[in-house]
Design an enzyme around this catalytic site. Structure first.
Site, PDB file in Angstrom:
ATOM      1  N   LYS A 193       0.866  -1.192   0.000  1.00  0.00           N
ATOM      2  CA  LYS A 193       0.000   0.000   0.000  1.00  0.00           C
ATOM      3  C   LYS A 193       0.894   1.230   0.000  1.00  0.00           C
ATOM      4  O   LYS A 193       1.461   1.621   1.016  1.00  0.00           O
ATOM      5  CB  LYS A 193      -0.929   0.040   1.221  1.00  0.00           C
ATOM      6  CG  LYS A 193      -2.070   0.986   0.940  1.00  0.00           C
ATOM      7  CD  LYS A 193      -2.564   1.813   2.071  1.00  0.00           C
ATOM      8  CE  LYS A 193      -1.854   2.960   2.597  1.00  0.00           C
ATOM      9  NZ  LYS A 193      -1.809   4.190   1.763  1.00  0.00           N
ATOM     10  N   GLY A 246       6.570   4.901   8.405  1.00  0.00           N
ATOM     11  CA  GLY A 246       5.699   6.071   8.475  1.00  0.00           C
ATOM     12  C   GLY A 246       5.820   6.721   9.837  1.00  0.00           C
ATOM     13  O   GLY A 246       6.813   6.534  10.553  1.00  0.00           O
ATOM     14  N   SER A 247       4.790   7.447  10.221  1.00  0.00           N
ATOM     15  CA  SER A 247       4.869   8.224  11.459  1.00  0.00           C
ATOM     16  C   SER A 247       4.695   7.341  12.697  1.00  0.00           C
ATOM     17  O   SER A 247       4.089   6.262  12.631  1.00  0.00           O
ATOM     18  CB  SER A 247       3.780   9.299  11.448  1.00  0.00           C
ATOM     19  OG  SER A 247       2.520   8.674  11.352  1.00  0.00           O
ATOM     20  N   THR A 248       5.185   7.832  13.807  1.00  0.00           N
ATOM     21  CA  THR A 248       5.065   7.098  15.069  1.00  0.00           C
ATOM     22  C   THR A 248       3.594   6.951  15.458  1.00  0.00           C
ATOM     23  O   THR A 248       3.174   5.893  15.953  1.00  0.00           O
ATOM     24  CB  THR A 248       5.861   7.835  16.159  1.00  0.00           C
ATOM     25  OG1 THR A 248       7.247   7.787  15.787  1.00  0.00           O
ATOM     26  CG2 THR A 248       5.683   7.203  17.527  1.00  0.00           C
ATOM     27  N   GLY A 251       2.136   4.191  13.499  1.00  0.00           N
ATOM     28  CA  GLY A 251       2.765   2.955  13.983  1.00  0.00           C
ATOM     29  C   GLY A 251       2.073   2.432  15.241  1.00  0.00           C
ATOM     30  O   GLY A 251       1.816   1.230  15.386  1.00  0.00           O
ATOM     31  N   GLU A 269       9.062   1.199  11.207  1.00  0.00           N
ATOM     32  CA  GLU A 269      10.155   2.162  10.976  1.00  0.00           C
ATOM     33  C   GLU A 269       9.489   3.526  11.052  1.00  0.00           C
ATOM     34  O   GLU A 269       8.784   3.922  10.128  1.00  0.00           O
ATOM     35  CB  GLU A 269      10.765   1.984   9.583  1.00  0.00           C
ATOM     36  CG  GLU A 269      11.249   0.591   9.273  1.00  0.00           C
ATOM     37  CD  GLU A 269      12.534   0.238   9.997  1.00  0.00           C
ATOM     38  OE1 GLU A 269      13.145   1.136  10.588  1.00  0.00           O
ATOM     39  OE2 GLU A 269      12.897  -0.940   9.971  1.00  0.00           O
ATOM     40  N   CYS A 304      13.436  10.766   7.311  1.00  0.00           N
ATOM     41  CA  CYS A 304      13.256  10.268   8.680  1.00  0.00           C
ATOM     42  C   CYS A 304      14.517  10.483   9.502  1.00  0.00           C
ATOM     43  O   CYS A 304      14.443  10.734  10.699  1.00  0.00           O
ATOM     44  CB  CYS A 304      12.863   8.805   8.656  1.00  0.00           C
ATOM     45  SG  CYS A 304      14.019   7.792   7.730  1.00  0.00           S
ATOM     46  N   GLU A 401       9.083  16.154  15.464  1.00  0.00           N
ATOM     47  CA  GLU A 401       9.547  15.945  14.089  1.00  0.00           C
ATOM     48  C   GLU A 401       8.778  16.885  13.168  1.00  0.00           C
ATOM     49  O   GLU A 401       7.555  16.825  13.088  1.00  0.00           O
ATOM     50  CB  GLU A 401       9.286  14.490  13.670  1.00  0.00           C
ATOM     51  CG  GLU A 401       9.823  14.187  12.282  1.00  0.00           C
ATOM     52  CD  GLU A 401       9.495  12.776  11.813  1.00  0.00           C
ATOM     53  OE1 GLU A 401       8.330  12.357  11.941  1.00  0.00           O
ATOM     54  OE2 GLU A 401      10.405  12.103  11.297  1.00  0.00           O
TER      55      GLU A 401
END
Ligand code: NAD
Length: 499
Positions: A193, A246-248, A251, A269, A304, A401
């Site tokens: 995706k 992707g973003s935390t 995640g 990641e 990142c 971030e």
């Protein structure tokens, strides 16, 4: 095109390519519209023009793809193929990517605004990853356990089953390769995706995978949004593993989905706020300043492992910042199709507003704006290199971030203080420092809480070393044989032997 394509060459190629884009999902070896018939627009952020309307997949498409992926896995046409045969197919895929490298680079540049020169190095990285993983497949051994003579105990490696790879937009093709390379090599069926902000290179890759001979259902691509098709894949009882970059925040959601469904493996990641430490004993302030500017401004700061927190020893701080600003000045954003551009456009309006909002907060919080802070006028989404000095660790721009071309500079006086400041973060993706003192190099390397440490460089690494984070930067490792191991299960076999 000429051997070294010019801006005009890229513009001509872009015009032809834009008229021939694949916009449909790739399910069971066919390009198809979403079941719902819905599409979403993908926009060139450098011009504001709509590039294409792409199939907007949702749960129905996810179900179909998962069924096909499972059937392919059960048939074993890939999973049980001899590793040497899988290797050949993947090497063919790498060869096709090589042949289509300009098109792949151009698709990422048009879709997300990155400079063509950096998109070209992404393609090289993606090809390198597919090749490395392909070459590793037939070198990964199982084990014979050290038992007594009456037993033979084996530890076998087997593919997991169906892997859903959910990837971001900042390195669309390269992040894809980092996931699908090892997952396919290990024998899994993979559903990709791509980000809704950059789906085009993934769809092109699907046509190359078909041409390379990947069996039907083994590699499928579902463009669409995270909360629709992404969530459906993450909640599926038939998906065995989520490979996520992707973003935390997302995640964390994926971990919950795994808990609500089938406890699928979740490799994450995620984000970072990486410290780059300049000690006064570094070799060459000019060269380090140039590297420090590249560490944050490469790919418009949408990286990142961007070196977004610059910690400079106070005794050299002013001299260093002068050099840093001079280096940053030469990195102003330009037309992403121009091979001379170092920075391109910000991926979309949402991210653009987000970055400008952080810059406003930095000013309001009292950080000292030394450079930039402004958007360029026009339809394109361009923000120049922005440098804040006198940042403190309680400021939002020093902790969160930003994912844009914004650097926060901090001062420090001692090594101990620098280490404490570097580690004072929820993230732990990358950290780096510059010093010529070997004792300090070993001390500081050991104490930095980070998945990777760069010593006298920033962002070094190739396919042989794993890439991933600690703390809230995630738990997975891309690249190297360690990633290949992640996409396989261990099966223990205990055989009783008669003497
Ligand atoms: P994002 O988390 O918004 O989206 C990533 C992917 O997840 C997209 O494909 C998105 O559609 C999907 N998604 C979103 N919500 C979902 C949901 N509820 N269920 C399932 N899927 C969902 O991140 P982004 O904005 O695309 O990328 C930027 C982030 O990626 C940054 O935080 C950056 O640090 C991180 N990143 C990390 C690495 C790394 O290797 N650690 C590399 C590149 C980017």
């Amino acid at each position: 095109m000429s051997p070294t394509p010019t801006l005009a060459d890229w513009q001509a190629k872009a015009a032809v390519l834009s008229a021939n884009l694949e916009t449909r999902a790739f399910i069971d070896d066919e390009f198809v519209a979403a079941e719902s018939g819905k599409t979403f627009a993908t926009i060139n952020p450098a011009t504001g023009a709509i590039l294409a309307n792409v199939a907007s997949c949702d749960a129905a498409d996810a179900d179909k793809a998962v069924t096909m992926a499972r059937a392919a896995f059960t048939r074993g046409s890939w999973a049980r193929l001899a590793p040497t045969e899988r290797k050949l197919v993947m090497l063919r895929l790498a060869g096709l990517m090589e042949r289509h490298r300009d098109t792949l680079a151009l698709l990422d540049t048009l879709d997300m605004g990155k400079p063509i020169s950096s998109a070209q190095s992404d393609v090289s990285g993606a090809i390198g990853c597919i090749r490395h993983q392909a070459e590793s497949i037939d070198k990964l051994y199982g084990e014979v356990a050290p038992t007594g003579d009456d037993t033979l105990a084996l530890v076998l490696r087997e593919p997991l089953g169906v892997v859903a790879a959910i990837v971001p937009w900042n390195f669309p093709l390269m992040m894809t390769a980092w996931k699908i390379g090892p997952a396919l090599a290990a024998g899994n069926s993979v559903i990709l995706k791509p980000s809704e902000k950059s789906p085009l290179s993934a769809l092109y890759l699907a046509s190359l995978a078909r041409e390379a001979g990947l069996p039907s259902g083994v590699f499928q691509v579902l463009p669409g949004f995270g909360h629709t098709v992404g969530k459906a894949l993450a909640l599926s009882m038939e998906v065995n593993c989520l490979a996520f970059t992707g973003s935390t925040g997302v995640g964390k959601q994926l971990l919950q989905y795994a808990g609500q469904s089938n406890l699928k493996r979740v490799y994450l990641e995620c984000g970072g706020k990486s410290p780059n430490i300049v000690f006064a004993d570094c070799k060459d302030l000019d060269s380090v300043a140039r590297h420090a500017a590249e560490a944050i401004f490469y790919n418009q700061g949408e990286v990142c492992i961007a070196g977004s927190r610059l910690l400079v020893e106070n005794s050299v701080r002013e001299a260093f910042i002068d050099r840093l600003l001079a280096a940053a000045e030469s990195m102003q954003p330009g037309d992403p199709l121009d091979p001379a551009s170092f920075m391109g456009a910000i991926v979309d309006r949402t991210q653009y507003e987000r970055v400008l909002d952080y810059i406003r907060q930095g000013v309001e919080e009292g950080a000292r704006l030394r450079m930039g802070g402004k958007a360029q006028a026009g339809p394109g989404l361009f923000i120049g290199p922005t440098v804040f000095d006198d940042v403190t660790d309680d400021m939002v721009i020093g902790r969160e971030e930003i994912f844009g071309p914004v650097l926060s500079v901090f001062g420090f006086d001692t090594e101990e203080q620098a280490i404490a400041m570097a580690n004072d973060s929820d993230y732990g993706l990358a950290a780096g420092f510059w010093s010529q003192d070997i004792d300090r190099i070993m001390r500081v390397t050991r104490r930095l809480q980070s998945g990777q440490v760069f010593v006298n460089n920033w962002a070094g690494g190739d396919q042989t070393v794993p890439f991933g984070g600690v703390k809230q930067s995630g738990n997975g490792r891309d690249k190297s044989h360690h990633s290949l191991e992640e996409y396989s299960e261990l099966k223990s076999v205990w055989m009783s032997l008669s003497s």
